[in-house]
Design a protein around this motif. Structure first.
Motif, PDB file in Angstrom:
ATOM      1  N   ASP A   1       0.826  -1.209   0.000  1.00 26.53           N
ATOM      2  CA  ASP A   1       0.000   0.000   0.000  1.00 26.53           C
ATOM      3  C   ASP A   1       0.858   1.257   0.000  1.00 26.53           C
ATOM      4  O   ASP A   1       0.582   2.212  -0.744  1.00 26.53           O
ATOM      5  CB  ASP A   1      -0.928   0.011   1.216  1.00 26.53           C
TER       6      ASP A   1
ATOM      7  N   VAL B   1       0.843   4.055  -2.990  1.00 27.09           N
ATOM      8  CA  VAL B   1       0.400   5.425  -2.722  1.00 27.09           C
ATOM      9  C   VAL B   1       1.522   6.435  -2.972  1.00 27.09           C
ATOM     10  O   VAL B   1       1.321   7.449  -3.644  1.00 27.09           O
ATOM     11  CB  VAL B   1      -0.134   5.548  -1.276  1.00 27.09           C
TER      12      VAL B   1
ATOM     13  N   SER C   1      -3.125   4.152  -6.828  1.00 22.55           N
ATOM     14  CA  SER C   1      -3.717   3.438  -5.699  1.00 22.55           C
ATOM     15  C   SER C   1      -5.227   3.613  -5.724  1.00 22.55           C
ATOM     16  O   SER C   1      -5.748   4.558  -6.304  1.00 22.55           O
ATOM     17  CB  SER C   1      -3.161   3.983  -4.388  1.00 22.55           C
ATOM     18  N   ASN C   2      -5.892   2.690  -5.071  1.00 22.77           N
ATOM     19  CA  ASN C   2      -7.344   2.815  -4.963  1.00 22.77           C
ATOM     20  C   ASN C   2      -7.699   3.413  -3.605  1.00 22.77           C
ATOM     21  O   ASN C   2      -6.825   3.717  -2.794  1.00 22.77           O
ATOM     22  CB  ASN C   2      -8.026   1.456  -5.192  1.00 22.77           C
ATOM     23  N   LYS C   3      -8.957   3.610  -3.365  1.00 23.45           N
ATOM     24  CA  LYS C   3      -9.415   4.277  -2.141  1.00 23.45           C
ATOM     25  C   LYS C   3      -9.095   3.474  -0.887  1.00 23.45           C
ATOM     26  O   LYS C   3      -8.796   4.043   0.156  1.00 23.45           O
ATOM     27  CB  LYS C   3     -10.921   4.537  -2.213  1.00 23.45           C
ATOM     28  N   VAL C   4      -9.125   2.156  -0.964  1.00 24.52           N
ATOM     29  CA  VAL C   4      -8.842   1.319   0.206  1.00 24.52           C
ATOM     30  C   VAL C   4      -7.381   1.460   0.613  1.00 24.52           C
ATOM     31  O   VAL C   4      -7.067   1.600   1.801  1.00 24.52           O
ATOM     32  CB  VAL C   4      -9.201  -0.155  -0.085  1.00 24.52           C
ATOM     33  N   GLU C   5      -6.478   1.446  -0.361  1.00 23.73           N
ATOM     34  CA  GLU C   5      -5.062   1.614  -0.060  1.00 23.73           C
ATOM     35  C   GLU C   5      -4.788   2.991   0.532  1.00 23.73           C
ATOM     36  O   GLU C   5      -4.014   3.125   1.480  1.00 23.73           O
ATOM     37  CB  GLU C   5      -4.229   1.413  -1.324  1.00 23.73           C
ATOM     38  N   GLN C   6      -5.425   4.005  -0.001  1.00 22.68           N
ATOM     39  CA  GLN C   6      -5.241   5.355   0.525  1.00 22.68           C
ATOM     40  C   GLN C   6      -5.749   5.467   1.959  1.00 22.68           C
ATOM     41  O   GLN C   6      -5.125   6.118   2.791  1.00 22.68           O
ATOM     42  CB  GLN C   6      -5.957   6.361  -0.364  1.00 22.68           C
ATOM     43  N   ALA C   7      -6.859   4.819   2.251  1.00 22.76           N
ATOM     44  CA  ALA C   7      -7.406   4.852   3.603  1.00 22.76           C
ATOM     45  C   ALA C   7      -6.487   4.139   4.588  1.00 22.76           C
ATOM     46  O   ALA C   7      -6.277   4.615   5.714  1.00 22.76           O
ATOM     47  CB  ALA C   7      -8.793   4.212   3.622  1.00 22.76           C
TER      48      ALA C   7
END
Length: 50
Positions: A11, A15, A21-27
């Protein structure tokens, strides 16, 4: 445990290094970084007010 560490490193790589990256990785990265930062800010004194 190895899988969790590998996921976190992947992740962070997606990032910060690749920028893809997707939203889950960013979170996950946000939560990983914000908890220690907020702890340091709170321990040093007053919470910043805007």
């Amino acid at each position: 445990m190895k899988n969790a560490i590998k996921t976190i490193l992947t992740d962070l790589n997606h990032v910060f290094v690749k920028g893809e990256s997707n939203k889950v990785e960013q979170a996950r990265v946000f939560l990983l970084l914000i908890i220690p930062v907020m702890s340091v800010i709170y321990s040093l004194g007053e919470f910043p007010r805007y």
